[in-house]
Design an enzyme around this catalytic site. Structure first.
Site, PDB file in Angstrom:
ATOM      1  N   HIS A  72       0.838  -1.196   0.000  1.00 48.00           N
ATOM      2  CA  HIS A  72       0.000   0.000   0.000  1.00 48.00           C
ATOM      3  C   HIS A  72       0.879   1.254   0.000  1.00 48.00           C
ATOM      4  O   HIS A  72       2.055   1.190   0.339  1.00 48.00           O
ATOM      5  CB  HIS A  72      -0.854   0.089   1.274  1.00 48.00           C
ATOM      6  CG  HIS A  72      -1.595  -1.158   1.640  1.00 48.00           C
ATOM      7  ND1 HIS A  72      -2.975  -1.240   1.609  1.00 48.00           N
ATOM      8  CD2 HIS A  72      -1.174  -2.370   2.092  1.00 48.00           C
ATOM      9  CE1 HIS A  72      -3.360  -2.437   2.013  1.00 48.00           C
ATOM     10  NE2 HIS A  72      -2.282  -3.142   2.315  1.00 48.00           N
ATOM     11  N   TYR A  73       0.290   2.394  -0.336  1.00 46.88           N
ATOM     12  CA  TYR A  73       0.890   3.647   0.111  1.00 46.88           C
ATOM     13  C   TYR A  73      -0.022   4.248   1.172  1.00 46.88           C
ATOM     14  O   TYR A  73      -1.216   3.955   1.216  1.00 46.88           O
ATOM     15  CB  TYR A  73       1.188   4.634  -1.016  1.00 46.88           C
ATOM     16  CG  TYR A  73       0.034   5.102  -1.883  1.00 46.88           C
ATOM     17  CD1 TYR A  73      -1.138   5.637  -1.344  1.00 46.88           C
ATOM     18  CD2 TYR A  73       0.142   5.079  -3.272  1.00 46.88           C
ATOM     19  CE1 TYR A  73      -2.160   6.099  -2.147  1.00 46.88           C
ATOM     20  CE2 TYR A  73      -0.872   5.540  -4.091  1.00 46.88           C
ATOM     21  CZ  TYR A  73      -2.017   6.048  -3.527  1.00 46.88           C
ATOM     22  OH  TYR A  73      -3.032   6.515  -4.323  1.00 46.88           O
ATOM     23  N   THR A  74       0.556   5.078   2.032  1.00 41.99           N
ATOM     24  CA  THR A  74      -0.194   5.566   3.193  1.00 41.99           C
ATOM     25  C   THR A  74      -1.220   6.634   2.837  1.00 41.99           C
ATOM     26  O   THR A  74      -2.210   6.811   3.545  1.00 41.99           O
ATOM     27  CB  THR A  74       0.764   6.154   4.240  1.00 41.99           C
ATOM     28  OG1 THR A  74       1.492   7.237   3.655  1.00 41.99           O
ATOM     29  CG2 THR A  74       1.742   5.084   4.729  1.00 41.99           C
ATOM     30  N   GLU A 137       2.707  -0.844   4.430  1.00 37.50           N
ATOM     31  CA  GLU A 137       2.390   0.533   4.042  1.00 37.50           C
ATOM     32  C   GLU A 137       3.681   1.300   3.760  1.00 37.50           C
ATOM     33  O   GLU A 137       4.592   1.306   4.585  1.00 37.50           O
ATOM     34  CB  GLU A 137       1.614   1.235   5.158  1.00 37.50           C
ATOM     35  CG  GLU A 137       0.218   0.685   5.398  1.00 37.50           C
ATOM     36  CD  GLU A 137      -0.825   1.322   4.499  1.00 37.50           C
ATOM     37  OE1 GLU A 137      -0.471   2.229   3.702  1.00 37.50           O
ATOM     38  OE2 GLU A 137      -1.999   0.914   4.603  1.00 37.50           O
ATOM     39  N   HIS A 175      -2.622  -3.176  -3.230  1.00 33.05           N
ATOM     40  CA  HIS A 175      -3.984  -2.951  -2.749  1.00 33.05           C
ATOM     41  C   HIS A 175      -4.930  -2.705  -3.925  1.00 33.05           C
ATOM     42  O   HIS A 175      -6.083  -3.138  -3.921  1.00 33.05           O
ATOM     43  CB  HIS A 175      -3.995  -1.752  -1.791  1.00 33.05           C
ATOM     44  CG  HIS A 175      -5.159  -1.749  -0.861  1.00 33.05           C
ATOM     45  ND1 HIS A 175      -5.419  -0.695  -0.009  1.00 33.05           N
ATOM     46  CD2 HIS A 175      -6.152  -2.645  -0.630  1.00 33.05           C
ATOM     47  CE1 HIS A 175      -6.515  -0.953   0.703  1.00 33.05           C
ATOM     48  NE2 HIS A 175      -6.973  -2.127   0.341  1.00 33.05           N
ATOM     49  N   ASP A 185      -3.840   2.363  -4.653  1.00 29.15           N
ATOM     50  CA  ASP A 185      -2.460   2.213  -4.213  1.00 29.15           C
ATOM     51  C   ASP A 185      -1.901   0.802  -4.440  1.00 29.15           C
ATOM     52  O   ASP A 185      -2.667  -0.166  -4.456  1.00 29.15           O
ATOM     53  CB  ASP A 185      -2.332   2.595  -2.722  1.00 29.15           C
ATOM     54  CG  ASP A 185      -3.259   1.791  -1.810  1.00 29.15           C
ATOM     55  OD1 ASP A 185      -4.457   1.686  -2.132  1.00 29.15           O
ATOM     56  OD2 ASP A 185      -2.779   1.271  -0.789  1.00 29.15           O
TER      57      ASP A 185
END
Length: 266
Positions: A72-74, A137, A175, A185
């Site tokens: 994921h990215y945050t 993340e 994700h 993401d």
């Protein structure tokens, strides 16, 4: 001045997450209590009569192991903000690891426990990705490149997870792949090609051949793992991962060539 310095040096170090770490320990203690229970099934038949049942502990068992890694990215402004989010009850979100921009890796949940990172998602026939995956993340707002330092740390983490849990190369996904209706993401800026070169996920070959005339791209997407119940959304997710230059919900000839190349790896 020397006395002040001495007092300062002897002062206890402030632990910013001491309170939430205590909650973590309490909750893990509760889980240990649950799995330690030795009780029979306590069943009843259709007439309400008790069905004989007895607890007999087996000697052959271990912990469930993760078989997927979801990246994921945050989508937040800083790793501090993300750590704060993951230590609050109300958002109801968490991840096993957070990789900051400076390369520091925060381990937030034991790998064998179930984090709340995937949400409503599907990959192949799996509809509960939280129960079989590790969530990572990356500290990134979704509109900036992933820097070399954090990617280096991410690769080291992925190598450790792959070796420890024997995770197949195909099972390192994003994700966006498992929840294309909701999540973009880690997005088209994420270095999937580099990860594939290191053995984490797949990537297309440089030389692409034309698919056969009867090539069914919807079936190919499904065989990779995508949920094609909303085909345009699945196409966008695929292109964010494997094309990265176009996010339109339409398959061009180049997209078909890439898909044909990629799906044969699965």
């Amino acid at each position: 001045m020397a006395v002040v310095a001495t007092i300062s040096a002897c002062s206890p170090k402030v632990q910013p997450f001491a309170a939430t770490n205590k909650v973590y320990h309490n909750q893990t203690d509760s889980l240990v209590e649950v799995i330690s229970r030795e009780q029979p099934a306590m069943l009843v038949d259709s007439a309400g009569g008790a069905i004989p049942s007895e607890w007999v502990g087996t000697v052959n068992f271990n912990l469930r192991k993760p078989n997927y890694v979801i990246i994921h990215y945050t989508a937040q402004d800083s790793v501090k903000q993300t750590l704060n989010t993951f230590t609050l009850v109300k958002p109801q979100v968490s991840a096993h690891y957070v990789v900051s921009k400076d390369g520091k890796v925060y381990h937030m949940l034991n790998d064998y426990l179930r984090a709340w990172h995937a949400g409503i998602s599907k990959w192949g026939s799996i509809t509960d990705m939280n129960s079989c995956s590790i969530g990572i993340e990356i500290d990134n707002n979704g509109h900036e490149p992933f820097n070399d330092v954090q990617v280096k740390s991410l690769l080291a983490l992925l190598a450790q997870l792959k070796k420890t849990y024997n995770i197949p190369q195909a099972n390192f996904i994003g994700h966006q792949d498992i929840a294309p209706l909701r999540k973009p993401d880690p997005g088209p800026l994420f270095p999937w090609k580099l990860l594939a070169q290191k053995g984490f996920g797949f990537w297309r070959e440089e030389l692409l051949e034309l698919p056969p005339d009867n090539f069914d791209y919807a079936t190919a997407l499904k065989l990779i793992g995508y949920d094609i119940s909303n085909l345009p959304v699945a196409i966008v997710a695929f292109k964010r991962h494997f094309v990265q230059t176009d996010e339109t919900p339409v398959m061009t000839q180049l997209d078909l060539n890439i898909l044909y190349n990629v799906y044969r790896k699965y």
